[in-house]
Design a protein around this motif. Structure first.
Motif, PDB file in Angstrom:
ATOM      1  N   ASP A   1       4.525   9.762   0.005  1.00 19.20           N
ATOM      2  CA  ASP A   1       3.437   9.283  -1.041  1.00 19.20           C
ATOM      3  C   ASP A   1       3.197  10.507  -2.160  1.00 19.20           C
ATOM      4  O   ASP A   1       2.420  11.270  -1.605  1.00 19.20           O
ATOM      5  CB  ASP A   1       2.431   8.671  -0.349  1.00 19.20           C
ATOM      6  CG  ASP A   1       1.229   8.091  -1.450  1.00 19.20           C
ATOM      7  OD1 ASP A   1       1.601   8.340  -2.778  1.00 19.20           O
ATOM      8  OD2 ASP A   1       0.667   7.217  -1.161  1.00 19.20           O
ATOM      9  N   LEU A   2       3.999  10.667  -3.175  1.00 17.91           N
ATOM     10  CA  LEU A   2       3.865  11.794  -3.984  1.00 17.91           C
ATOM     11  C   LEU A   2       2.694  11.405  -5.059  1.00 17.91           C
ATOM     12  O   LEU A   2       2.848  10.808  -6.051  1.00 17.91           O
ATOM     13  CB  LEU A   2       5.066  11.751  -4.816  1.00 17.91           C
ATOM     14  CG  LEU A   2       6.344  12.056  -3.942  1.00 17.91           C
ATOM     15  CD1 LEU A   2       7.519  12.063  -4.585  1.00 17.91           C
ATOM     16  CD2 LEU A   2       6.324  13.049  -2.766  1.00 17.91           C
ATOM     17  N   GLY A   3       1.534  11.986  -4.808  1.00 15.86           N
ATOM     18  CA  GLY A   3       0.315  11.444  -5.300  1.00 15.86           C
ATOM     19  C   GLY A   3       0.097  12.661  -6.533  1.00 15.86           C
ATOM     20  O   GLY A   3       0.919  13.319  -7.067  1.00 15.86           O
ATOM     21  N   GLY A   4      -1.358  12.610  -6.728  1.00 19.21           N
ATOM     22  CA  GLY A   4      -1.873  13.585  -7.774  1.00 19.21           C
ATOM     23  C   GLY A   4      -2.370  14.867  -7.047  1.00 19.21           C
ATOM     24  O   GLY A   4      -1.676  16.038  -7.347  1.00 19.21           O
ATOM     25  N   GLY A   5      -3.235  14.621  -6.139  1.00 18.58           N
ATOM     26  CA  GLY A   5      -3.624  15.891  -5.196  1.00 18.58           C
ATOM     27  C   GLY A   5      -2.951  16.145  -3.994  1.00 18.58           C
ATOM     28  O   GLY A   5      -2.901  17.466  -3.520  1.00 18.58           O
ATOM     29  N   SER A   6      -2.335  15.093  -3.356  1.00 15.58           N
ATOM     30  CA  SER A   6      -1.714  15.284  -2.159  1.00 15.58           C
ATOM     31  C   SER A   6      -0.468  14.707  -1.956  1.00 15.58           C
ATOM     32  O   SER A   6      -0.194  13.619  -2.550  1.00 15.58           O
ATOM     33  CB  SER A   6      -2.806  15.120  -1.053  1.00 15.58           C
ATOM     34  OG  SER A   6      -2.931  13.443  -0.879  1.00 15.58           O
TER      35      SER A   6
END
Ligand SMILES: Nc1ncnc2c1ncn2[C@@H]1O[C@H](COP(=O)(O)OP(=O)(O)O)[C@@H](O)[C@H]1O
Ligand SMILES: Nc1ncnc2c1ncn2[C@@H]1O[C@H](COP(=O)(O)OP(=O)(O)O)[C@@H](O)[C@H]1O
Ligand SMILES: [Mg+2]
Ligand SMILES: [Mg+2]
Lengths: 603, 111, 603, 111
Positions: free
Chosen positions: C412-417
């Motif tokens: 899960d390529l998110g914003g913060g993690s």
């Protein structure tokens, strides 16, 4: 007053230096010159070049060669190198699954999936399945557009594949829009009735579905196992503006490892083997395990075996020895990728295959420099003697570069080999010869760009690039614009060119930035690695940091960016390095010839 | 006073219709625009010269009967960029493509 | 019939999915939607966004939120991340030795060395020493040219330094030609009487002498020790079209390491320390030594100490906890270089300093999702429950992507993690949260380009580039040309632009290729490293190869090139990977919301 | 019939000499060529329009008294690329620089 000459016969270049010794014994340098080495280094043909260079050097003093009192020859390092390249992967398409086709002017935008139907068979279907139409170049774009427009009233068409370069022409004549791929050379290889998918990205973008394994899986309802098999297809389509994927029953794209074979590195007591398929990095690690290399062999009957055999034969002929006497003393392997046409493709698709570039260095028996000296003495009547070991003379010459001190190291960046020597405060010299230098850089550039043209690759190595942006101006690689008063020849138009004495156009699709990057990477791969390898071997306790300054000499030190790359790298070790400036005026040339004179006077 | 659109100017006199169509097809496939102007009888070099200078892109084509050439504003009148000496249809398609490639600033296609 | 909704509240995005359960208990998906998360994840403000997204999703079914039978909320992963950057080198010029000045239009070509003399002092000298003339912008180019022309009859002038941008104007009016550097802002800082050297390379090339330590040593007759000291000057001049070097008695350019401080990585039993000055690579190695991180601290009173403190404070405020309760659970450090104006320069010279970009991730106490659920239930009247752990729900949702099988992993390529989870054949889920994702990429782009503009950097990250080549056409990053019917605004002219919905010009000198490369490198630095780190942590025995397929989800999986980069990398491990396609239609979005519905029906 | 050289065309009527010199200095420093044509009394927009169309580069400058503008072939007559409203010398130097930067295809300099 005594007139003396120092002569350095290199593999590529012969350099000479003239000096006079005063009555009091002090040396004054008079002039210098250089020429291409005639014949193989260490053979009697060398004398022609030597005499030519001496004549030119003596010209300004109005002297002739016969007026010299003594000629000093270098005891040439008995090393000679060769380079070659071996691909280690191979992409094969079984059945006709097209991959990676990227025509310059496809038509439309979007994604279409359906069964393959040839345009001549359109009348035979009446069902509601989605179809992709294939049309040969026998049909004109008007006819194709007309047939597609009519057919759409009856059947569901989702995309078009054309043989001719008429994608936009057909597209502009469609009543309802479809993605169209054109310039598919071998359409006869496309099987009828199978599922296919056509994707065209918007201008300036690249496809997003056919370059994603799950994208293809979604379109064709693939099983996980089938999805696994199409990964190489998706990978090869990354970055394309357009693509076709055809689902054939057993169709598959294989990235096969070629059995390139093993290298056997023999040390004094034990041998180490390295699998060429594992790439250059691993080979070099294995090589470092053997402290003192006695010989390197390739596995018989394999690609690398044949490659090393060929190298040994070449070197045997050159040095007039038997193949059995040829021992490979060092080898530099570098990883690279080269464009190769894919076997089984249907539109001339190419793929970047992995390859290993190899430079090998052979220590021959002592070169018969004695014979060269004798011949030279006979031809000129001047007393000629072999007066110093090449590496020692090179450091002696190098120390005339301002800003240097002992201990000093030189890196002699040549054509076939990178040589290094270290002179410490006690006058001790440590030296080493490593495989890989300017020729390997040229080979890498030629292969990675798919040029098959070493002459052009050599020019790309030596000169900056430019892009011809109009018939009267170019943009140089640093962004500057240059105007011409007279129009340039159309052959240059829109091309990347090498700014050699004359502009040379580079064929192919590679952008200026791509070529720029390959040029610089090739230089780094060879010279940065060899600089560190060489310095480690000559430094006390392998501690590179103990060397305060390194002077770069030799032909490749003339390069407009290699010295700066080495400077960047060595500055991490707090080492001063740069292109040498022999006697404050010769640049990186003439170190050995200069050293010979200094040695004669001092020694 | 309008913006002039970036178009290749084609100046024709009595052009062989089929061949002219090949030229415009070549331009169209490359995604460029063109306009055709019917002229009085003139030397084909003059037609080309005028066409180039009438084009905002500095790119003009002349077609007179079976003769055709591609000219741009930087060349001398008598030495156009490309000049066709055959009646082969392919050559005319190519001329159109290359005029467009000139405008797109990409290398010319070879025969 | 039962209407149910799955709701995934992420740090950046809230995603919802609507389904109906038939009488027979089978699930049918109806619609989905998403919106920006309102407020900090886990706080009651989230409800506004949730209700908005639900309303939009229900619109097509003509239902209202109140009509739902149940709302399922994810048990949000209690992690939150922050990013920061720290330069670790600093270049300082002591006294005024100019380095790296590169005016756009210098005059002439060549190399000149001599004593600095100001133009007003010309009449006072009568010796034969070589001179370099400095002229302030108070003098017009005509006057300067005239004075130089006259002076050359009496004294030996080898170069000119100008304050105004008039190098070419002066050059064109010289009787005999000289190299001229212009646009030197603070000429008053140049000391009189010292030696200086001016070099201008031919158009399209870069200087060769002042970028070589031995070149400078030759010009100024430097001792080996002095030569050692000018290495940073030579290095900083590499690649310049022109340069001035001034020899001041104590003048020196120092590349100083900033004492950035230590990181202390605390494990359950022991702690490990990492020196930030050693760069990201070393930090990451140290980090790997600690298998289970309990907390990470920065050395108090140092840069990194302050940086981590600030992060912890931000995160404490966000999560309404005390700073002491905030434990950093993971950290990603990446090496980068950022342009910084050099202290003590005389023409606004900049230098690329080394820096470390850091993303940190904090595990807070369990997020008070219960309160969010209660609030939501109160506001809507619909039964709301927390129905599944985020990571587990995400894999459940991901498996609806065609072509996948168990064991399956998600990234899960998110914003913060960057989060990862693995679901094996026995239904076991293993999950992990790592610091560093989309926000760090944006930060790196912003800093490396010296933009100081995260909004622009975010656009550069998301959209392709183009170069505006005329007022009516642009060249896109893949080389394609696009024409406009109406002229573009002059502000775009000659600029590199981002092809967002609207074109955005990028100020500064960076070429399209440079920006392109920084964009791609930043993505690789963060996501390739994190993909491998994450998979290692969830794979059985850390053996990444045992995972057959990886589905990419989350906002950064929408990126037009990140999924392909990960595909390239993971294909080395024989892993299938690609952007997810949830329920064959959502792309990489809606995995958790979808999983919540599946879990509700299945569990 | 000669090659036309790539030059910026400057059409002037009764130009303020000092200011014209600033413009040409701006062009010269950027390394470009220019030619000056003295015109009859015309509207400064017309001068600019003609100058641009007379330039092979499509780049023209008009100077009439204290008024000056930079025009290129892609803009409407009344909306030149740059128009000067002051008598500040610096502005005229900048106009020249920017005309040259247009030709060199590099971004314009700001005030
Ligand atoms: N100006 C130059 N720029 C870059 N490389 C150069 C230049 N001139 C020569 N070389 C390279 O130098 C190499 C030959 O080096 P040289 O020292 O003459 O060889 P050797 O020591 O074997 O006689 C060749 O690979 C050639 O390409
Ligand atoms: N089209 C896109 N291309 C690239 N990155 C994107 C795109 N859309 C969103 N992102 C990035 O995704 C990140 C947010 O991811 P998301 O999954 O929404 O976060 P979260 O899981 O924290 O809610 C941001 O860094 C944003 O820049
Ligand atoms: Mg086409
Ligand atoms: Mg200037």
């Amino acid at each position: 007053m005594k007139w003396i000459a120092g002569v350095d016969i290199g593999n590529s270049t012969t350099e000479v230096c003239i000096g006079v010794i005063s009555e009091k014994g002090s040396l004054q340098f008079v002039s210098s010159n250089q020429t291409t080495t005639t014949g193989t280094k260490g053979t009697q043909e060398n004398t022609i070049g030597v005499i030519g260079a001496l004549e030119k050097a003596l010209h300004s003093s109005r002297k002739r060669v016969e007026d010299l009192d003594v000629i000093l020859l270098n005891e040439a390092a008995p090393v000679i190198g060769d380079t070659a390249m071996e691909t280690i992967t191979e992409t094969i398409i079984t059945e006709s699954t097209m991959i990676g086709h990227n025509p310059s002017t496809p038509g439309g935008i979007g994604l279409g999936t359906g069964k393959i139907i040839f345009i001549e068979d359109l009348d035979s279907v009446m069902n509601q399945d989605p179809y992709i139409i294939v049309a040969s170049k026998m049909y004109s774009y008007e006819v194709i557009a007309d047939k597609v427009n009519k057919a759409r009233n009856k059947i569901n068409i989702t995309g078009v594949i054309l043989q001719a370069d008429e994608g936009v022409l057909v597209y502009n004549r469609l009543e309802r829009k479809l993605p169209i791929i054109d310039e598919v050379g071998y359409i006869e290889k496309i099987p009828r009735g199978v599922m296919a998918s056509v994707e065209v990205a918007p201008p300036g973008q690249s496809i997003q579905t056919l370059s994603n394994p799950y994208g293809i899986a979604s379109l064709f309802q693939l099983t996980p196992e089938e999805t696994q098999r199409i990964v190489p297809i998706a990978k090869s389509l990354v970055g394309n503006r357009s693509a076709v994927v055809i689902k054939t029953p057993k169709g598959e794209v294989k990235e096969k490892k070629i059995d390139a074979g093993f290298l056997y590195i023999h040390g004094p007591n034990h041998s180490v083997e390295a699998n060429v398929d594992d790439g250059a990095e691993k080979i070099m690690v294995k090589l470092e395990e053997v402290k003192e290399i006695k010989d390197i062999e390739g596995q018989q009957g394999t690609n690398v075996g044949n490659m090393l055999n060929k190298m040994k034969e070449t070197l045997a002929t050159l040095t007039e020895q038997r193949v059995e006497q040829i021992y490979i003393q060092d080898l530099l392997a570098v990883d690279t990728t080269v464009p190769v046409e894919i076997q089984g493709g249907i539109a001339g698709e190419t793929c970047m295959e992995k390859a290993v570039g190899i430079a090998a260095m052979v220590k021959t028996h002592k070169l018969p420099m004695m014979r060269v000296a004798e011949k030279l003495q006979k031809m000129t009547g001047v007393h000629t003697k072999i007066a110093g070991v090449e590496a020692v003379m090179a450091v002696l010459g190098a120390i005339t570069t301002p800003g240097t001190k002992l201990p000093i190291a030189i890196l002699d960046l040549g054509g076939g080999s990178t040589d290094a020597a270290l002179l410490n405060e006690n006058g001790m010299v440590q030296s080493i010869h490593l495989a890989g230098a300017g020729q390997l850089v040229t080979l890498l550039i030629s292969e990675e760009l798919g040029l098959k043209d070493l002459y052009l690759a050599e020019a790309i190595k030596k000169y900056p690039l430019a892009k011809v942006e109009s018939l009267f101006h170019i943009r140089m690689e640093n962004g500057e614009i240059r105007f011409y008063d007279e129009p340039l020849h159309p052959k240059y138009y829109g091309r990347v060119v090498v700014m050699a004495e004359e502009m040379i156009p580079i064929e192919g699709d590679a952008s200026m930035e791509k070529i720029f990057q390959i040029r610089r990477e090739s230089k780094k791969k060879v010279f940065i690695r060899n600089a560190i390898r060489a310095l480690k071997k000559i430094a006390p306790k392998q501690e590179v940091r103990t060397i305060p300054n390194v002077v770069l000499v030799g032909g490749s030190a003339l390069d407009f960016e290699i010295p700066e790359m080495i400077l960047q790298e060595l500055s991490h070790y707090k080492i001063v390095s740069g292109r040498g400036n022999i006697r404050q005026q010769e640049g990186p040339r003439n170190a050995v010839a200069t050293g010979l004179l200094m040695h004669y006077v001092g020694g | 006073m309008e913006y002039r659109k970036p178009m290749i100017h084609i100046a024709v006199y009595n052009p062989e219709k089929e061949l002219l169509e090949e030229i415009t097809a070549g331009i169209e496939e490359e995604g460029c625009l063109y306009e055709i102007a019917y002229n009085e009888d003139k030397d084909v070099f003059d037609l080309g010269w005028n066409a180039a200078h009438n084009s905002l892109l500095g790119a003009g084509i002349a077609v007179k009967g079976y003769h055709a050439l591609f000219q741009c504003v930087h060349m001398k009148k008598n030495t156009p960029v490309f000049l066709i000496n055959t009646k082969e249809k392919k050559e005319f398609r190519l001329l159109g493509s290359n005029a467009a490639r000139y405008v797109k600033k990409i290398p010319f296609k070879a025969r």
